[in-house]
Design a protein around this motif. Sequence first.
Motif, PDB file in Angstrom:
ATOM      1  N   ARG A 277       0.861  -1.187   0.000  1.00 53.26           N
ATOM      2  CA  ARG A 277       0.000   0.000   0.000  1.00 53.26           C
ATOM      3  C   ARG A 277       0.892   1.230   0.000  1.00 53.26           C
ATOM      4  O   ARG A 277       1.879   1.283   0.718  1.00 53.26           O
ATOM      5  N   PRO A 279       1.921   4.959   1.037  1.00 57.68           N
ATOM      6  CA  PRO A 279       1.632   5.692   2.274  1.00 57.68           C
ATOM      7  C   PRO A 279       1.005   7.065   2.026  1.00 57.68           C
ATOM      8  O   PRO A 279       0.856   7.824   2.955  1.00 57.68           O
ATOM      9  N   THR A 320       6.268  11.456   2.651  1.00 60.81           N
ATOM     10  CA  THR A 320       6.147  10.818   3.949  1.00 60.81           C
ATOM     11  C   THR A 320       7.528  10.351   4.396  1.00 60.81           C
ATOM     12  O   THR A 320       8.310   9.836   3.588  1.00 60.81           O
ATOM     13  N   GLN A 327       8.512   1.011   9.189  1.00 63.24           N
ATOM     14  CA  GLN A 327       8.019   1.834   8.077  1.00 63.24           C
ATOM     15  C   GLN A 327       9.079   1.968   6.980  1.00 63.24           C
ATOM     16  O   GLN A 327       8.768   1.996   5.792  1.00 63.24           O
ATOM     17  N   GLU A 330       8.919  -1.073   4.961  1.00 67.76           N
ATOM     18  CA  GLU A 330       7.748  -1.074   4.082  1.00 67.76           C
ATOM     19  C   GLU A 330       7.990  -0.223   2.835  1.00 67.76           C
ATOM     20  O   GLU A 330       7.586  -0.607   1.732  1.00 67.76           O
TER      21      GLU A 330
END
Length: 476
Positions: A277, A279, A320, A327, A330
């Motif tokens: 996905r 962010p 981001t 994170q 990811e």
Amino acid sequence: MTPASSAAAIDALEQALGPAGCITDAAQMAPHLVEWRGLFTGSAVALLSPASADEAAAAVKLCAQHGLAMVPQGGNTGLVGGGVPREVTKRPQVILSGRRLKRIRALDPDNYTLTAEAGCVLADLQKAAAEADRLFPLSLGAEGSCQLGGNIATNAGGINVLRYGNTRSLVLGLEVVLPTGEILNLLRGLRKDNTGYDLKQLFIGAEGTLGFITAATIKLFPRARSSATALVTVADPHAAVRLHAHAREALGDDVVAFELINQLAFELVTRHIPGARLPMDAQSPWYVLLEVDSVHADAGTRLQSFLEASLDAGEIADGTVAQSGQQREELWRLRHSISEAEKLAGAGIKHDIAVPLSRVPELLATATEAVTQRMPGVQVVAFGHLGDGNLHFNLNQPDGSDADAFLARWHELGEVVYDIVAELGGTFSAEHGVGILKRDDLARYRGGAELALMQTLKRAIDPGNLMNPGVLFEDA
Ligand code: FAD
Ligand code: ZN
């Protein structure tokens, strides 16, 4: 060579290497005979896995005596077909595997060096360096299975070239078994050594055509105390190139990675990779993934203030910053999943190209237009190491088209792309090498004196053409 003499060679090799070092069982050899995507496959009379440089030298000597062609193989993650035996073979072939050369021979934190055998897996070397509070910066998607010998033979690049250079700049010393079986010991951990030709450079990036690498002394670096990673959106490649220039002005050599990703690449990832996905909510035609390291604790704040200034200046639209190690993982998983997602999306034609960084926007515009004209509906998946001017300019089959018919046009579309790259002063292979796949391109774009000198070197070092024949050049 007749089957009888082949059998005599195998007997001698078994004696020299023991049963674990000389395997002829078809089932055990099978995974080593095919490249991981299934694009290249061939046959071999044995899988040889020496456990030391001396065993490797003995094996090569015997192969040379018996006229066996040798195919060096590491983790078999290469992308150009150079590490698996050839389909059409004029001689019997053996695979010369690095997998039992697994020792770390020395780690010298004060000299910032590590000496390891060629079969060490890249991720294990990164770990060993970290345990000594040092960094080995080579990092790429296949690091869990590729081997140091393969990294050196392909002069692998990866995500940190911007800061640390490619494999060539990380190798200080090398131990190589020459095609005659002689060991060339160049294992010097020196940063300065001006004593004639720098012979180790010949074997780095030679794709196993000049010798079998058995060990190397590699450079280590200070480990970062802090690290920060961000995914930002930019309007177009021009904006990305400007952002890169400004990032280096503001953050210097602490910028360790600067990756450009187009919208379709991330669309394929979110469509095909479970759990993936983005962010940010809004989609963008282009994304940049950048990472900053620091030997101080300030990577996060420095990256943050750089991004705020870039936002104010209108250079980025959204972004981001990873707030945790998870994170960060990811974000990198999104980037590293592109190849897998492309595969799941259908047939793909790959180009691993580089141009001077300032010419990347022109390359993307011109090449996209040219391939779309040649094949309406073709899907351009463009991403890569923008900081190095290196892009993976990949083409996925048009929706609803026939995969085989699409792949049959690989060469034609390749020429369209590579001619544009050549005009911009670039290269048709930035980090994956030549192997079997790009032999014709080597002849086309590096012909004349350059190719002739390469062939002269090959003949001088491997007059019998026994070391990885058919890689780089046609097997004459
Ligand atoms: P192999 O594939 O086994 O062999 C590659 C070549 O090296 C062959 O020509 C072989 O004959 C020769 N060779 C292997 N071992 C030796 C030895 N001991 N002595 C002499 N010659 C030898 N590459 C990049 O540069 N950058 C990337 O970002 C990158 N990302 C990748 C991501 C994925 C998911 C995958 C699958 C591959 C990626 N690659 C990348 C390509 C590949 O991982 C590298 O080229 C790697 O360096 C190959 O190492 P290997 O041990 O698997 O070598
Ligand atoms: Zn790459």
